[in-house]
Design a protein around this motif. Structure first.
Motif, PDB file in Angstrom:
ATOM      1  N   ALA A 460     -38.647 -20.206 -11.175  1.00 20.52           N
ATOM      2  CA  ALA A 460     -38.251 -19.260 -10.138  1.00 20.52           C
ATOM      3  C   ALA A 460     -37.194 -19.931  -9.262  1.00 20.52           C
ATOM      4  N   VAL A 461     -36.194 -19.167  -8.868  1.00 20.35           N
ATOM      5  CA  VAL A 461     -35.132 -19.684  -7.997  1.00 20.35           C
ATOM      6  C   VAL A 461     -34.980 -18.740  -6.819  1.00 20.35           C
ATOM      7  N   LYS A 462     -34.886 -19.317  -5.619  1.00 23.32           N
ATOM      8  CA  LYS A 462     -34.756 -18.494  -4.412  1.00 23.32           C
ATOM      9  C   LYS A 462     -33.598 -18.986  -3.558  1.00 23.32           C
ATOM     10  N   ASP A 463     -33.422 -18.320  -2.412  1.00 17.02           N
ATOM     11  CA  ASP A 463     -32.394 -18.642  -1.422  1.00 17.02           C
ATOM     12  C   ASP A 463     -30.994 -18.405  -1.968  1.00 17.02           C
ATOM     13  N   PHE A 464     -30.730 -17.157  -2.345  1.00 19.82           N
ATOM     14  CA  PHE A 464     -29.412 -16.804  -2.872  1.00 19.82           C
ATOM     15  C   PHE A 464     -28.350 -16.807  -1.772  1.00 19.82           C
ATOM     16  N   VAL A 465     -28.731 -16.410  -0.570  1.00 22.12           N
ATOM     17  CA  VAL A 465     -27.735 -16.180   0.474  1.00 22.12           C
ATOM     18  C   VAL A 465     -27.029 -17.471   0.868  1.00 22.12           C
ATOM     19  N   ASP A 466     -27.737 -18.582   0.903  1.00 27.29           N
ATOM     20  CA  ASP A 466     -27.124 -19.837   1.319  1.00 27.29           C
ATOM     21  C   ASP A 466     -26.529 -20.615   0.152  1.00 27.29           C
ATOM     22  N   ASP A 467     -27.061 -20.414  -1.040  1.00 26.45           N
ATOM     23  CA  ASP A 467     -26.812 -21.407  -2.076  1.00 26.45           C
ATOM     24  C   ASP A 467     -26.347 -20.869  -3.416  1.00 26.45           C
ATOM     25  N   VAL A 468     -25.824 -19.648  -3.472  1.00 25.22           N
ATOM     26  CA  VAL A 468     -25.188 -19.166  -4.701  1.00 25.22           C
ATOM     27  C   VAL A 468     -23.690 -19.436  -4.598  1.00 25.22           C
ATOM     28  N   ASN A 469     -23.125 -20.017  -5.644  1.00 23.90           N
ATOM     29  CA  ASN A 469     -21.706 -20.350  -5.679  1.00 23.90           C
ATOM     30  C   ASN A 469     -21.127 -19.901  -7.016  1.00 23.90           C
ATOM     31  N   ILE A 470     -19.828 -19.624  -7.031  1.00 23.52           N
ATOM     32  CA  ILE A 470     -19.201 -19.060  -8.227  1.00 23.52           C
ATOM     33  C   ILE A 470     -17.988 -19.881  -8.648  1.00 23.52           C
ATOM     34  N   SER A 471     -17.601 -19.725  -9.898  1.00 22.92           N
ATOM     35  CA  SER A 471     -16.453 -20.429 -10.447  1.00 22.92           C
ATOM     36  C   SER A 471     -15.154 -19.825  -9.929  1.00 22.92           C
ATOM     37  N   ASP A 472     -14.147 -20.700  -9.777  1.00 19.93           N
ATOM     38  CA  ASP A 472     -12.821 -20.203  -9.410  1.00 19.93           C
ATOM     39  C   ASP A 472     -11.999 -19.805 -10.635  1.00 19.93           C
ATOM     40  N   GLN A 473     -12.621 -19.923 -11.825  1.00 17.41           N
ATOM     41  CA  GLN A 473     -11.925 -19.548 -13.049  1.00 17.41           C
ATOM     42  C   GLN A 473     -11.941 -18.027 -13.226  1.00 17.41           C
ATOM     43  N   PRO A 474     -10.963 -17.477 -13.913  1.00 14.40           N
ATOM     44  CA  PRO A 474     -10.876 -16.009 -14.068  1.00 14.40           C
ATOM     45  C   PRO A 474     -11.841 -15.485 -15.133  1.00 14.40           C
ATOM     46  N   PHE A 475     -13.123 -15.631 -14.888  1.00 14.67           N
ATOM     47  CA  PHE A 475     -14.133 -15.176 -15.849  1.00 14.67           C
ATOM     48  C   PHE A 475     -14.315 -13.664 -15.727  1.00 14.67           C
ATOM     49  N   GLU A 476     -14.378 -13.019 -16.872  1.00  8.87           N
ATOM     50  CA  GLU A 476     -14.618 -11.576 -16.885  1.00  8.87           C
ATOM     51  C   GLU A 476     -15.949 -11.251 -16.207  1.00  8.87           C
ATOM     52  N   GLU A 477     -16.930 -12.134 -16.384  1.00  8.93           N
ATOM     53  CA  GLU A 477     -18.280 -11.873 -15.842  1.00  8.93           C
ATOM     54  C   GLU A 477     -18.296 -11.813 -14.318  1.00  8.93           C
ATOM     55  N   LEU A 478     -17.265 -12.390 -13.667  1.00 10.43           N
ATOM     56  CA  LEU A 478     -17.215 -12.379 -12.202  1.00 10.43           C
ATOM     57  C   LEU A 478     -16.348 -11.259 -11.651  1.00 10.43           C
ATOM     58  N   SER A 479     -15.788 -10.456 -12.534  1.00 14.64           N
ATOM     59  CA  SER A 479     -14.877  -9.391 -12.090  1.00 14.64           C
ATOM     60  C   SER A 479     -15.609  -8.296 -11.316  1.00 14.64           C
ATOM     61  N   VAL A 480     -16.932  -8.247 -11.447  1.00  8.75           N
ATOM     62  CA  VAL A 480     -17.699  -7.215 -10.741  1.00  8.75           C
ATOM     63  C   VAL A 480     -17.810  -7.512  -9.256  1.00  8.75           C
ATOM     64  N   LEU A 481     -17.503  -8.746  -8.846  1.00  7.66           N
ATOM     65  CA  LEU A 481     -17.619  -9.113  -7.439  1.00  7.66           C
ATOM     66  C   LEU A 481     -16.479  -8.517  -6.631  1.00  7.66           C
ATOM     67  N   GLU A 495     -15.527 -29.038 -11.785  1.00  8.16           N
ATOM     68  CA  GLU A 495     -16.453 -30.117 -11.421  1.00  8.16           C
ATOM     69  C   GLU A 495     -17.243 -29.772 -10.172  1.00  8.16           C
ATOM     70  N   GLY A 496     -16.619 -29.079  -9.225  1.00  7.78           N
ATOM     71  CA  GLY A 496     -17.329 -28.688  -8.016  1.00  7.78           C
ATOM     72  C   GLY A 496     -18.525 -27.811  -8.318  1.00  7.78           C
ATOM     73  N   LEU A 497     -18.353 -26.885  -9.282  1.00  6.86           N
ATOM     74  CA  LEU A 497     -19.470 -26.019  -9.636  1.00  6.86           C
ATOM     75  C   LEU A 497     -20.548 -26.807 -10.379  1.00  6.86           C
ATOM     76  N   THR A 498     -20.121 -27.695 -11.274  1.00  7.43           N
ATOM     77  CA  THR A 498     -21.069 -28.543 -11.996  1.00  7.43           C
ATOM     78  C   THR A 498     -21.884 -29.384 -11.033  1.00  7.43           C
ATOM     79  N   GLN A 499     -21.279 -29.780  -9.922  1.00  7.63           N
ATOM     80  CA  GLN A 499     -21.957 -30.646  -8.955  1.00  7.63           C
ATOM     81  C   GLN A 499     -23.204 -30.000  -8.355  1.00  7.63           C
TER      82      GLN A 499
END
Length: 602
Positions: A460-481, A495-499
């Motif tokens: 289980a994973v919680k605390d989306f509001v503080d700690d969800v981060n996204i890639s700066d790459q042009p991924f189709e999957e992020l186009s809904v944002l 690397e920042g996202l991997t971190q």
């Protein structure tokens, strides 16, 4: 009140010495990891290496430690000694050590002064933990999720982890999670012209209120408004923390109170337990009711524990984004069966004067709000038990690790248990990263291990509001944002996202879990990290079509940027009042043990 009996019970010479020695061992290990100090090996004693650290011309420290992977040390607290002019004695003061290294690491007197205060608060809390009638690890195996939270000792990496600047001693006794005191939340009414309510689709404020308060409570609170000649329909009802009310809201929102834009309603009947984050509360009257996250304007670890306005406003939409991925992905939904306790509703009330101030210190923009999060208990099936990952690093007063008790109760070998653990934890985290360019910050508090028969079963994973981060790459999957969501969510290069997984999970949690296993003879260090690498490779073999992204978000390079948490406060950021929350400092590189488990290209 003098609290003389409590002080006498907790603050004795033995407890104070042990608390100082334990903290000093942690400081030596973590400041070495962060390259603020550089002790040198001067000899060996069996499995231990002997280190010395000069701090002035005539003063130095020495101690025994075992080198660990990822450039880490496991320091023997009982071995630490200090000498002035070659006369060695046991080192007894963590704060004396801080003063000794202050000029060497470039820490200002202002920062050192504030840090001494935080370290003293931390030592006091540690003395309380030593005096506490704690449960054994064998007893905790069958304990409840929200109660286990109160047995924890704080952030494993940050040395000033229970600083809690703003708390009085009375507040500490009443509100600190390790004291496990049930509390009632206060309720206020906030005018709809100044407050905003947000929720997931189809959830009205009346629905949230009906879930949290019974009819008699609602009528009691409504009567307060009616008796003042105010219209019930003009207000939202929201819970607040008693400390915030007495220390922040009355004083800082006085004009809003005078104009009846904020109205005190009374105390709710449900009782709650504070969780490790100190501002999140689990309902004990009805455990399936929402967990409640409210701001507390105290400084603890790196930040003030408020609720950032911009993230409070979009919390439900982030939940919809994260859950929308889950609902459409058979691997996450049907195979991993990952649990995502969503932040389904929120209220934000901005301070009119601070919001008008350009570059206002961030703490003044997050003083009044609430987030309702789905309870983990609503997701648990028969015979499932939830624990935070932080619990796995817990060692009881008899020296027995909690994870050892779990392994023994499961009937599995340590290798079998840890193999299941890594598969359970890593598969969903990696899938969100590789397939969707989206990461959580899966540190010990945010990440919950669901056990069945004491075996790793689901994540289980919680605390989306503080700690969800996204890639700066042009991924189709992020186009809904939408643009406004992207403006608030942190977009990171590869690397920042991997971190967020590498540092947030591997360095900030697994480094300590591995140390517990090694120190107690439960598992060899190489096997531990090898099983982690194996879990990553096994996931990647299931989704070969994502190979480009495996290289993009690479966990196997020889080195990665070293992120530092203590250095951030002590050297880089200090106690400045900036308009943005401080983030981890970047300093040098960390040698990545996973590189030795990189698969050879065919």
């Amino acid at each position: 009140m003098l609290y003389s009996k409590e002080v006498e019970r907790v603050l004795n010479e033995k407890n104070w010495l042990v608390a100082n020695q334990n903290l000093l061992a942690k400081m030596l290990a973590e400041y070495t990891y962060e390259d603020m100090i550089h002790p040198e090996v001067v000899g060996e004693d069996g499995i231990w290496k002997k280190y010395e650290l000069p701090v002035s011309e005539n003063k130095k420290y020495r101690f025994n430690a075992q080198p660990r992977m990822f450039d880490s040390l496991d320091v023997d607290a009982a071995s630490i000694e200090v000498t002035v002019d070659e006369s060695w004695t046991d080192a007894k003061s963590a704060i004396e050590f801080l003063l000794d290294i202050q000029p060497k690491i470039g820490m200002s007197a202002e920062t050192a002064g504030h840090l001494i205060k935080e370290l003293n608060h931390t030592l006091l809390a540690d003395a309380h933990l030593l005096a506490k009638d704690s449960k054994t690890s064998d007893e905790l195996v069958n304990e409840d999720y929200s109660m286990i939270e109160g047995e924890m000792s704080g952030h494993p990496w940050i040395t000033y982890n229970k600083g809690r600047i703003g708390f009085g001693y009375d507040d500490y006794l009443e509100f600190a999670p390790e004291n496990q005191q049930e509390v009632n939340l206060l309720w206020i009414a906030v005018h709809k012209e100044s407050a905003t309510f947000q929720s997931v689709e189809g959830l009205a404020s009346e629905n949230v209120l009906a879930d949290e308060l019974d009819e008699a409570e609602v009528e009691r609170f409504q009567k307060v408004l009616v008796d003042r000649g105010l219209e019930k329909a003009d207000y939202f009802f929201m819970p607040i923390h008693e400390w915030q009310w007495k220390n922040v809201i009355i004083q800082t929102f006085a004009e809003e109170l005078a104009k009846n834009r904020i109205v005190a309603l009374g105390e709710g009947e449900d009782v709650y337990l504070p969780q490790q984050s100190i501002r999140t509360f689990a309902n004990q009257t009805d455990k399936k009711k929402h967990h409640v996250k409210v701001p507390m304007s105290i400084l603890n670890t790196l930040v003030y524990r408020g609720l950032p306005s911009e993230r409070t406003l979009i919390a439900p939409r982030i939940t919809e984004f994260i859950k929308g991925i889950y609902e459409k992905d058979a691997f996450l939904k049907d195979q991993c069966r990952v649990i995502l306790p969503g932040e389904i509703a929120s209220i934000n009330y901005g301070h009119p004067q601070f919001e008008a101030l350009k570059h206002a210190p961030y703490q003044y923009l997050e003083m009044l709000g609430v987030i309702w999060r789905e309870s983990i208990y609503t997701y648990l099936e028969d015979e499932e038990q939830a624990i935070t990952l932080a619990a796995l690093t817990h060692v009881d007063k008899e020296g027995k690790p909690f994870v050892q008790s779990l392994i023994e109760s499961s009937g599995l070998t340590a290798e079998e248990w840890m193999k299941d653990f890594f598969k359970t934890v890593m598969s969903p985290l990696l899938h969100y990263l590789y397939q969707y360019g989206t990461v959580f910050s899966p540190h010990g508090q945010n990440t919950i291990l669901v056990l069945k028969d004491h075996k790793p079963h689901r994540l289980a994973v919680k605390d989306f509001v503080d700690d969800v981060n996204i890639s700066d790459q042009p991924f189709e999957e992020l186009s809904v944002l939408t643009d406004d969501l992207k403006a608030v969510l942190r977009s990171e290069p590869p690397e920042g996202l991997t971190q967020f997984i590498f540092t947030g999970l591997f360095i900030c949690h697994l480094r300590y879990l591995g140390n517990v296993l090694v120190r107690n003879g439960i598992m060899e260090e190489g096997m531990f990290w090898g099983l982690l690498a194996q879990s990553i490779h096994e996931y990647q073999s299931m989704f070969p079509e994502l190979e480009e992204r495996f290289h993009l978000f690479d966990f196997f390079p020889p080195q990665l940027t070293k992120l530092c948490l203590n250095r951030n406060r002590m050297v880089d950021y200090g106690y400045a009042e900036g308009d943005d929350r401080p983030h981890a400092s970047e300093y040098g590189k960390v040698n990545n043990v996973l590189a030795q488990y990189q698969l050879t290209e065919k």
